[in-house]
Design a protein around this motif. Structure first.
Motif, PDB file in Angstrom:
ATOM      1  N   ALA A 192       1.746   4.335  -2.595  1.00 48.78           N
ATOM      2  CA  ALA A 192       1.009   5.322  -2.518  1.00 48.78           C
ATOM      3  C   ALA A 192       2.331   6.682  -2.637  1.00 48.78           C
ATOM      4  N   ARG A 245       1.301  -0.952  -0.341  1.00 47.91           N
ATOM      5  CA  ARG A 245       0.011   0.133  -0.026  1.00 47.91           C
ATOM      6  C   ARG A 245       0.598   1.214   0.646  1.00 47.91           C
ATOM      7  N   ARG A 246       1.685   1.070   0.901  1.00 49.28           N
ATOM      8  CA  ARG A 246       2.647   2.511   0.929  1.00 49.28           C
ATOM      9  C   ARG A 246       3.608   2.964  -0.185  1.00 49.28           C
TER      10      ARG A 246
END
Lengths: 462, 232
Positions: free
Chosen positions: A115, A111-112
Motif C-alpha cells: 500500500a 499489505r502495508r
C-alpha cells in the motif's frame, strides 16, 4: 482525546560550536490533525525544529537544548537526505522496517508495504535494489517507509525539493492522500503547491524566531515575509556577479558527448544497472545548457560523463578528460556535486574556498567570494555547521573560485530562498557570459538557461 | 549453477567461512594445504558468478599469508616448508569466508540470525541496517574520489601521495559514516525502532534442500584437511 499534538514551550537550541542559539524561545502549538506549512529563508532553523520534534536534539545531535518539546503519538519523519534513512538492500524490506518494529504479523506487514509503495507510486517490484534508485525515488521510498508505520504526526523536510514538477505533484498527492486527518508539518522552499492543502502557515525569520503564524489567507494577504518564494511572484533576477570572479582562467573548450552509455555494476558481478543510454549533447562556450528530465532519468550521470569524472561504457565524450591528472582536470572543470558534504576537504569555510585555487596557484579573495554568497559570517566555522542551503552555496564557490572553463552544477538551486537563488543563478549565468561552458543538471524550471537537453524516460535495470 | 550462490541462505554462506576456519587448524603439511586450497578454488570456479571478485579477496588474504610466511621463515628456523604451510593455512582460514561475505544480503542475514539463530531482534536489526550502510560506503568512496579529483587534490602516480590520499579519503569516509549514522538513527527511531518490542520479520527463514546441500558441501570442504590429518 485524539493524539497528534505537537507543542514547543520556550524552546531554545544552541548547537555545539555556535555562540548564538539557532532557535530562540520558540513557542508553538500544533493541534491534532492540523496541517502546517513551515517556511523560512535558508538557514533559519526549519530542519532544526523538525529534529527537535523527533527528539534528536541534545541526544543524537549534540548541543544545548532548553525549554519543552512534546509530541503526542507516533511520529514519522522524512529527512532532507533520503539516503541516510534507507536501512535495507531492497525496497520491499526497507518499507517493511517500520511495520516490523511495530511487531505486526507478516501478512499485515506486506499489505502495508504494498500500500505504501503504491501510495508514493514507486512502481518497482519489492526486490528492486535501493541502491539503484535515483535521489528523487529514494525520497519517495523513505516516505513510503514512514507511511507504512501509520504515524499520528508526519514531519517532512523538503519532501519534493529533489523532484521534477510531475514527480513532485505525485509525491504531494501521495502524502496528502496518505496523511488523511493526521497532523502534518511540511518544510518547503517552493511551497506554492502546498498552500491549497494546509490549514496554517508558520514563517520563521533568520535566527529561528516566528515571523508569521496564521491561516493561509492571512499569510497571502500579509504579503509574506522577505526572501520567501511567494506564489505568483516572478523568479528573482539573477544578481550581477562581477566578471573578475567568474571569467575563465583557462580557454573554455566545447564538450561533445555522442551516444554515451553508462552502466554500473555491483561488486558481486551478478547485476548490472543501466544509468544512462544513448546520451548525445554539445556544450558550447558562452552557453548555459540545462540537462533536464524526470527524476531517475540520469541527469546527474549525464553531467558527470561530460566532465570526464566517470568513464563511459559506450559512446564518446570529447575532450576526453578521464585520464587527465587531477590538477589539470580541476583547472578546466569545476564540478558542483549534488550532495555538498561529500565535497568538503577542510575544516573551515574560508579554507574550503581557498583550497582548490591554492593547489592550482590561482589567487582568490575568499572573503569577497563568501560575502557575495552571504556566508561571510561563517568564514571561521566548520562547513558541516552550515544548513543544507548554505552548504550548497559553499560547495559552489569552492568548486568554482579558481574560475574553470567548464562549469558543471548538479541541482544547484535546491534548498535556496529567493535571495540565495539569485546568487546561485547569478553565478553561473555570469560565468557563461564571461565565456565559460556552463551545464547544469536541474529540475528547476526557473533556473536560467540558453539550451535545454532532456534525458529520456527513467531507464531501468537490465 | 553459477548463480546458485545468490539463492542459498546467508547462514550457509557464513558456514563456508566457519568450516574453513575450523578446517584450517588441521592444515599441517604442504600436500594437504595445496589440496584444500585447490578444492576451494575449484568450488569458486563452479559456483561463483565471477572469478574477479574471489581473486581480489585472494590477493588480500594472500597479503596476510605472505607476512605470515616471512615471519615464520625468519623466526621458525628458516624452514621453507613450515613457513609455506603456515601461509597456506592462513589462506584456508581467511579466503573462503572473505569471498562469501561479499555475497551476503544483509537483510536476509538478519532474518536468519533472528529467526534461526534466535539472536536478539533489536541488535540484529541494527546490525543489518549498519551493514546496509556499509555497502553504501563503496558509493560514498567513489563520490569522495570524484569530488577530490574535480577539486584538484587527487594524487598523481607518486606512491607517497597515493598513501596520503588514501588516508585522507579514509578519514573523510569515516566522518561521512558518523554523520550518516546519526541521521540514520534519527530516521530509524522515527520509524518505531526506538521503542520496538516484540519485533517481527517480514520474511521467514526457511531451509530448502539446496540450503542443506550447500551446508553439507561447506562442511565437506572444511572437513578435507581434518580427514587428511587423521588419515595420514
Amino acid at each position: 482525546m485524539r493524539s497528534g499534538a505537537i507543542s514547543f514551550r520556550g524552546f531554545t537550541w544552541r548547537p555545539v560550536g555556535r555562540k548564538n542559539p539557532t532557535i530562540a524561545g520558540l513557542d508553538l502549538h500544533i493541534e491534532p490533525g492540523e496541517r502546517v506549512l513551515l517556511v523560512g529563508p535558508s538557514g533559519s532553523g526549519k530542519s532544526t525544529i523538525l529534529h527537535a520534534a523527533a527528539g534528536a536534539l541534545g541526544t543524537t545531535i549534540s548541543g544545548e537544548a532548553t525549554g519543552d518539546v512534546s509530541v503526542d503519538g507516533r511520529l514519522g519523519l522524512v529527512l532532507q537526505n533520503p539516503a541516510d534513512a534507507i536501512v535495507a538492500e531492497r525496497i520491499g524490506r526497507d518499507v517493511a522496517f517500520g511495520p516490523e518494529n511495530l511487531g505486526l504479523p507478516r501478512d499485515e506487514i506486506w499489505r502495508r508495504v504494498d500500500a505504501a509503495l503504491a501510495a508514493v507510486r514507486l512502481d518497482y517490484p519489492r526486490d528492486h535494489l535501493t541502491s539503484a534508485l535515483s535521489g528523487g525515488e529514494q525520497q519517495r521510498l523513505v516516505l513510503a517507509g514512514v507511511l507504512a508505520t501509520e504515524p499520528d504526526v508526519v514531519l517532512l523536510d523538503e519532501p519534493t525539493s529533489m523532484l521534477d514538477a510531475v514527480a513532485a505533484e505525485r509525491a504531494r498527492d501521495a502524502v496528502l492522500a496518505a496523511v488523511g486527518d493526521r497532523t502534518l508539518v511540511v518544510v518547503e522552499h517552493r511551497f506554492e503547491p502546498w498552500l491549497d492543502h494546509v490549514d496554517r502557515v508558520v514563517a520563521l525569520d533568520p535566527g529561528g524566531v516566528v515571523g508569521f503564524d496564521g491561516s493561509v489567507a492571512e499569510f497571502l494577504a500579509s504579503g509574506g515575509r522577505p526572501r520567501l518564494w511567494m506564489p505568483g511572484a516572478p523568479p528573482p533576477t539573477p544578481i550581477e556577479i562581477p566578471a573578475e570572479f567568474v571569467s575563465p582562467a583557462v580557454v573554455p573548450e566545447a564538450v561533445d558527448a555522442s551516444d554515451v552509455v553508462l552502466t554500473t555494476r555491483m561488486i558481486r558481478g551478478t547485476r548490472r544497472h543501466r544509468a544512462l543510454s544513448g546520451f548525445t549533447a554539445r556544450l558550447a562556450p558562452g552557453t548555459t545548457t540545462a540537462i533536464t528530465g524526470p527524476s531517475g532519468a540520469g541527469k546527474s550521470t549525464a553531467l558527470l560523463a561530460m566532465t570526464g569524472l566517470v568513464r563511459v561504457s559506450g559512446g564518446t565524450v570529447t575532450p576526453d578528460r578521464t585520464r587527465m591528472r587531477s590538477r589539470e582536470l580541476a583547472r578546466e572543470v569545476g564540478w558542483v556535486p549534488q550532495n555538498p558534504e561529500l565535497g568538503f576537504l577542510t575544516t573551515s569555510v574560508r579554507e574550503e574556498v581557498e583550497r582548490t585555487a591554492s593547489v592550482l596557484g590561482v589567487e582568490v579573495e575568499a572573503d569577497e567570494l563568501l560575502a557575495l554568497v552571504g556566508l561571510e559570517r561563517f568564514a571561521p566555522s566548520h562547513p558541516y555547521r552550515l544548513s543544507g542551503g548554505e552548504q550548497r552555496r559553499l560547495a559552489m564557490i569552492s568548486a568554482l573560485a579558481h574560475r574553470p572553463g567548464f562549469v558543471a552544477l548538479d541541482e544547484p538551486t535546491v534548498g535556496q530562498d529567493r535571495d540565495t537563488w539569485a546568487v546561485v543563478t547569478g553565478w553561473y549565468t555570469a560565468a557563461a557570459r564571461a565565456g565559460a561552458v556552463v551545464a547544469l543538471a536541474t529540475h528547476d524550471p526557473d533556473a536560467p538557461r540558453d539550451v535545454e537537453i532532456a534525458v529520456g524516460e527513467a531507464v531501468t535495470a537490465t | 549453477m553459477r548463480t546458485l550462490i545468490t539463492r542459498v541462505n546467508p547462514l550457509v554462506l557464513l558456514s563456508v567461512g566457519a568450516f574453513s576456519l575450523i578446517g584450517s587448524f588441521a592444515v599441517r603439511s604442504l600436500p594437504v594445504a595445496a589440496v584444500t586450497i585447490g578444492l576451494y578454488a575449484l568450488a569458486a570456479l563452479i559456483f561463483l558468478p565471477t572469478w574477479r571478485y574471489p581473486l581480489a579477496c585472494l590477493a588480500f588474504s594472500g597479503f596476510a599469508a605472505v607476512t605470515i610466511v616471512y615471519s615464520t621463515w625468519r623466526l621458525g628456523g628458516q624452514n621453507t616448508e613450515v613457513a609455506a604451510v603456515a601461509g597456506l593455512r592462513i589462506l584456508v582460514l581467511a579466503w573462503p569466508g572473505s569471498v562469501m561475505v561479499g555475497f551476503i544480503d544483509p537483510g536476509r542475514l538478519s532474518d536468519y540470525a533472528a529467526q534461526t539463530l534466535r539472536l536478539p531482534a533489536r541488535g540484529v536489526a541494527a546490525f543489518s541496517a549498519a551493514l546496509q550502510r556499509f555497502s553504501g560506503f563503496a558509493q560514498t568512496w567513489e563520490s569522495l574520489e570524484r569530488t577530490r579529483r574535480a577539486r584538484g587534490v587527487a594524487p598523481g602516480r607518486h606512491p607517497v601521495g597515493q598513501v596520503k590520499h588514501s588516508g585522507s579519503m579514509a578519514f573523510a569516509l569515516l566522518v561521512q559514516a558518523m554523520r550518516g549514522a546519526s541521521s540514520s538513527s534519527i530516521a530509524m527511531d522515527a520509524r518505531g525502532f526506538a521503542d520496538a518490542r516484540g519485533r517481527t520479520w517480514a520474511e521467514p527463514a526457511t531451509w530448502s534442500r539446496m540450503d542443506l546441500a550447500g551446508l553439507a558441501l561447506a562442511a565437506a570442504l572444511g572437513a578435507v584437511p581434518i580427514v587428511c590429518f587423521f588419515a595420514i
